[in-house]
Design a protein around this motif. Structure first.
Motif, PDB file in Angstrom:
ATOM      1  N   TYR A  68       0.846  -1.197   0.000  1.00  0.00           N
ATOM      2  CA  TYR A  68       0.000   0.000   0.000  1.00  0.00           C
ATOM      3  C   TYR A  68       0.878   1.241   0.000  1.00  0.00           C
ATOM      4  CZ  TYR A  68       1.124  -0.332   4.960  1.00  0.00           C
ATOM      5  OH  TYR A  68       1.792  -0.448   6.146  1.00  0.00           O
ATOM      6  N   SER A  69       0.260   2.379  -0.310  1.00  0.00           N
ATOM      7  CA  SER A  69       0.952   3.671  -0.322  1.00  0.00           C
ATOM      8  C   SER A  69       0.187   4.664   0.541  1.00  0.00           C
ATOM      9  CB  SER A  69       1.075   4.225  -1.750  1.00  0.00           C
ATOM     10  OG  SER A  69       1.895   3.400  -2.546  1.00  0.00           O
ATOM     11  N   LYS A  70       0.918   5.627   1.065  1.00  0.00           N
ATOM     12  CA  LYS A  70       0.306   6.666   1.885  1.00  0.00           C
ATOM     13  C   LYS A  70      -0.493   7.624   1.005  1.00  0.00           C
ATOM     14  CE  LYS A  70       4.208   6.428   5.090  1.00  0.00           C
ATOM     15  NZ  LYS A  70       5.321   7.167   5.732  1.00  0.00           N
ATOM     16  N   GLN A 115      -1.093  11.218   1.442  1.00  0.00           N
ATOM     17  CA  GLN A 115      -0.876  12.514   2.080  1.00  0.00           C
ATOM     18  C   GLN A 115      -0.898  13.664   1.083  1.00  0.00           C
ATOM     19  OE1 GLN A 115       2.831  10.972   3.918  1.00  0.00           O
ATOM     20  NE2 GLN A 115       1.976  11.627   5.878  1.00  0.00           N
ATOM     21  N   VAL A 125      -5.182   4.817   3.256  1.00  0.00           N
ATOM     22  CA  VAL A 125      -4.041   4.450   2.417  1.00  0.00           C
ATOM     23  C   VAL A 125      -4.595   3.688   1.222  1.00  0.00           C
ATOM     24  CG1 VAL A 125      -2.376   4.363   4.310  1.00  0.00           C
ATOM     25  CG2 VAL A 125      -3.657   2.305   3.710  1.00  0.00           C
ATOM     26  N   SER A 134      -3.406   8.795   7.199  1.00  0.00           N
ATOM     27  CA  SER A 134      -2.865   8.872   5.841  1.00  0.00           C
ATOM     28  C   SER A 134      -1.392   8.495   5.776  1.00  0.00           C
ATOM     29  CB  SER A 134      -3.052  10.288   5.284  1.00  0.00           C
ATOM     30  OG  SER A 134      -2.409  11.240   6.120  1.00  0.00           O
ATOM     31  N   ASP A 135      -0.699   8.418   6.931  1.00  0.00           N
ATOM     32  CA  ASP A 135       0.690   7.959   6.951  1.00  0.00           C
ATOM     33  C   ASP A 135       0.789   6.491   7.337  1.00  0.00           C
ATOM     34  OD1 ASP A 135      -0.063   8.149   9.576  1.00  0.00           O
ATOM     35  OD2 ASP A 135       1.669   9.335  10.224  1.00  0.00           O
ATOM     36  N   ALA A 136      -0.347   5.764   7.311  1.00  0.00           N
ATOM     37  CA  ALA A 136      -0.427   4.317   7.568  1.00  0.00           C
ATOM     38  C   ALA A 136      -0.232   3.962   9.033  1.00  0.00           C
ATOM     39  CB  ALA A 136       0.567   3.550   6.699  1.00  0.00           C
ATOM     40  N   GLU A 196       2.420   1.378  13.310  1.00  0.00           N
ATOM     41  CA  GLU A 196       2.105   1.148  11.909  1.00  0.00           C
ATOM     42  C   GLU A 196       0.962   0.141  11.778  1.00  0.00           C
ATOM     43  OE1 GLU A 196       5.279   0.696   9.071  1.00  0.00           O
ATOM     44  OE2 GLU A 196       6.732   1.425  10.537  1.00  0.00           O
TER      45      GLU A 196
END
Length: 611
Positions: A291-293, A295, A312, A343-345, A355
């Protein structure tokens, strides 16, 4: 006149000299010498005469109190009653000559007694071990030990000693929680092979997810400490307030970073102990996705997300993983088990920001996890049953198992793995690509085993085949090769020739099917010697699998005159027997023209319950 003056002077001098010679000497009061138990003190003043004014009192000097040196405090108690020194004799598999035993080594680590009675240590302290001994403080004896459970994915292991005398007067240690940042901790062990306990003290520097280098693929919660941790500290307890708050396990060498060491925290330890309560270790579970953030404000608006700092986006879903049939690429994950995903996981868990994978880390095989997601801007609630993800294992180190291989006519074929790359240090770009992108490009769907021609043993028939070294096998006689078993079965057939097509290679490799066994023996004798393959008495032997002693890691063969046996008839039955007995399986040979050397070990388990 002058004579008169001289006479007067001489007269006075004579009189003075006569007076000095006839005057008695002054009487001095002598004091007796001080005895061995007497102290020299000045004489007391004489008593005052009658009518004289009283003397002023003089101040007396108080006696000096003796200086007592207090014993140093032991804030964690007498750790000597709980700490043990572990010595392991190990055999490292030889991936360059997989039929050989491998190199024998010796290592020293630490461990500590917990309830059971059992001894906790690191998995890398007891990996590939063939003989294990433990020592305790104040006892000259070395006690043989055995591995009970080992978890290579989180670098933890439990061992025990069968001698009833060992655990007498030993004190089990209890576990604490996660220590606070900047709080003081103490690490215990036997660094650099010392025979006496060593203690180093430092502070908690960071609490974060870190790669566990023992497997080189698993990342779990880890705590960085400034206490010095060196070889020999591995497996030792890290203490605070008489409780174990971690197990020392890895750190940076001095030429990279100073004072950066890590310990395994108690959440990972407790999960391991909970997993083995059913006498079986199921390993860590995973979702099988990347997955990706989220932001970037523009990206959030494009996806229809509010500016609330949540979510995310899913990049890749591994079809062989638990999320393969549930999630899709592009899904936005908003919460996991009712914990909002920032949004930063990161998520809020037990008052700490951790996390998102930490929520999954604390679950077990068969547990379910709930997700709230957005798919095509529509909210959905999904549940995923957790399990392991087998494609990850190709990129991990493996222990307590034999290398898998097929040798045909001096050609060595092996499945691609991290251990294989470490052994050969290949720079072939195609091999590196298949390793690096095995999961991301889902190569495992077509090639669960990426079969590499790793080496070509010296033989006249192999003189012009050097260009095929490090090639990846695609087909044999038009049959797709997906696993090592497929390749072994293809070579077990009896065509006139074998046409081996490589991935991305030009012309295929062509070999005639005549006397491969003689070529194997001849090539091995010129290359790396193999035990039990030196004479011609093996030519007509059926495949033989034995359970050798755990202290040996060799291929076992037998001389016989039995009738030829087709591939797989007895071998699979003997493999099952070996697995039930938790033994290492050995190499085998097939008879006559179909003979190959086949190395097993993927399913072998040398330690009870170590899976």
């Amino acid at each position: 006149m002058k004579r008169l003056l001289v006479g007067v002077v001489l007269l006075f001098a004579s009189a003075e000299l006569f007076a000095q010679q006839n005057t008695p000497p002054l009487q001095r009061e002598e004091t007796p010498p001080a005895g061995p138990h007497q102290i020299n003190t000045p004489p007391l003043p004489p008593p005052p005469e009658e009518g004289a004014p009283p003397l002023k009192p003089t101040a007396t000097v108080p006696p000096v109190a003796p200086i007592v040196v207090a014993a140093p405090k032991q804030p964690n108690g007498r750790i000597q009653k709980s700490l043990v020194r572990i010595t392991s004799t190990e055999v490292e598999p030889d991936y360059r000559a997989p039929w050989n035993t491998g190199a024998i080594g010796r290592g020293v680590g630490a461990g500590f007694v917990i309830d059971g009675p059992r001894i906790m240590t690191n998995a890398h302290v007891v990996s590939n071990t063939r003989y294990l001994t433990v020592e305790r403080e104040g006892d000259p004896n070395k006690y043989p030990a055995r591995v009970v459970f080992v978890a290579h994915d989180c670098d933890l292991a439990l061992i025990t000693v069968d001698s009833p005398e060992f655990f007498k007067n030993m004190v089990p240690l209890g576990f604490g929680g996660i220590p606070e940042l900047e709080s003081t901790v103490s690490a215990y062990g036997y660094p650099i092979g010392g025979e006496r306990m060593s203690v180093t003290t430092g502070i908690v520097s960071r609490i974060d997810f870190q790669l566990y280098t023992h497997s080189s693929i698993d990342s779990h919660l880890a705590i960085q400490i400034s206490a010095q941790i060196n070889p020999g500290n591995s497996g030792g307890p890290v203490m605070q307030n008489a409780k174990v708050v971690g197990v020392a396990f890895q750190g940076y060498s001095g030429d990279i970073a100073q004072g950066v060491a890590y310990m395994i925290p108690t959440p990972v330890i407790r999960r391991f102990l909970t997993d083995i309560k059913d006498n079986h270790y199921d390993k860590y579970v995973d979702l099988g996705l990347t997955y990706s953030k989220l932001q970037n404000p523009a990206q959030r608006r494009y996806l229809g997300l509010p500016d609330d700092g949540r979510g995310v986006i899913v990049d890749t879903v591994i079809e062989a993983g638990p999320a393969g049939k549930v999630l899709k690429q592009g899904d936005v994950l908003l919460s996991i088990d009712d914990h909002a995903i920032a949004s930063d996981a990161f998520v809020e868990l037990e008052g700490e920001r951790v996390e998102m994978p930490e929520v999954v880390e604390r679950k077990f095989k068969g547990d379910k996890v709930k997700f709230e997601i957005l798919r095509d801007r529509k909210p959905m609630t999904l549940r995923i049953e957790l399990d392991t993800v087998w494609p990850y294992q190709m990129q991990a180190h493996h222990y307590d198992t034999r290398p898998r291989y097929v040798v045909y006519g001096g050609l060595i074929f092996q499945p691609l793995s991290l251990d294989l790359l470490d052994a050969y240090q290949t720079a072939d770009p195609r091999v590196r690509h298949y390793f690096d992108y095995f999961i991301v490009e889902q190569i495992y769907l077509q090639h669960p085993d990426v079969i590499v021609l790793t080496n070509i043993l010296p033989d006249p028939t192999n003189t012009y085949l050097a260009a095929y070294r490090s090639s990846i096998v695609d087909e044999v006689n038009g049959k797709k090769i997906a696993t090592l078993n497929d390749l072994a079965q293809a070579f077990a057939e009896t065509p006139d020739r074998f046409v081996i097509k490589m991935i991305g290679q030009g012309p295929p490799l062509v070999r005639t099917n005549s006397h491969p066994l003689q070529r194997d023996r001849r090539a091995k004798s010129r290359g790396t010697a193999s035990r039990g393959t030196g004479d011609g008495s093996l030519r007509n032997c059926p495949p033989l699998l034995e359970c050798p002693p755990k202290s040996r890691l060799v291929s076992s063969f037998s001389s016989c005159s039995a009738a030829p046996l087709r591939f797989g008839q007895r071998r699979s039955r003997l493999l099952r027997r070996c697995n039930r007995n938790n033994c290492l399986s050995s190499g085998s040979m097939l008879p006559g023209r179909d003979t190959i050397t086949f190395g097993h070990g993927k399913s072998a388990r040398p330690f009870p319950n170590a899976r």
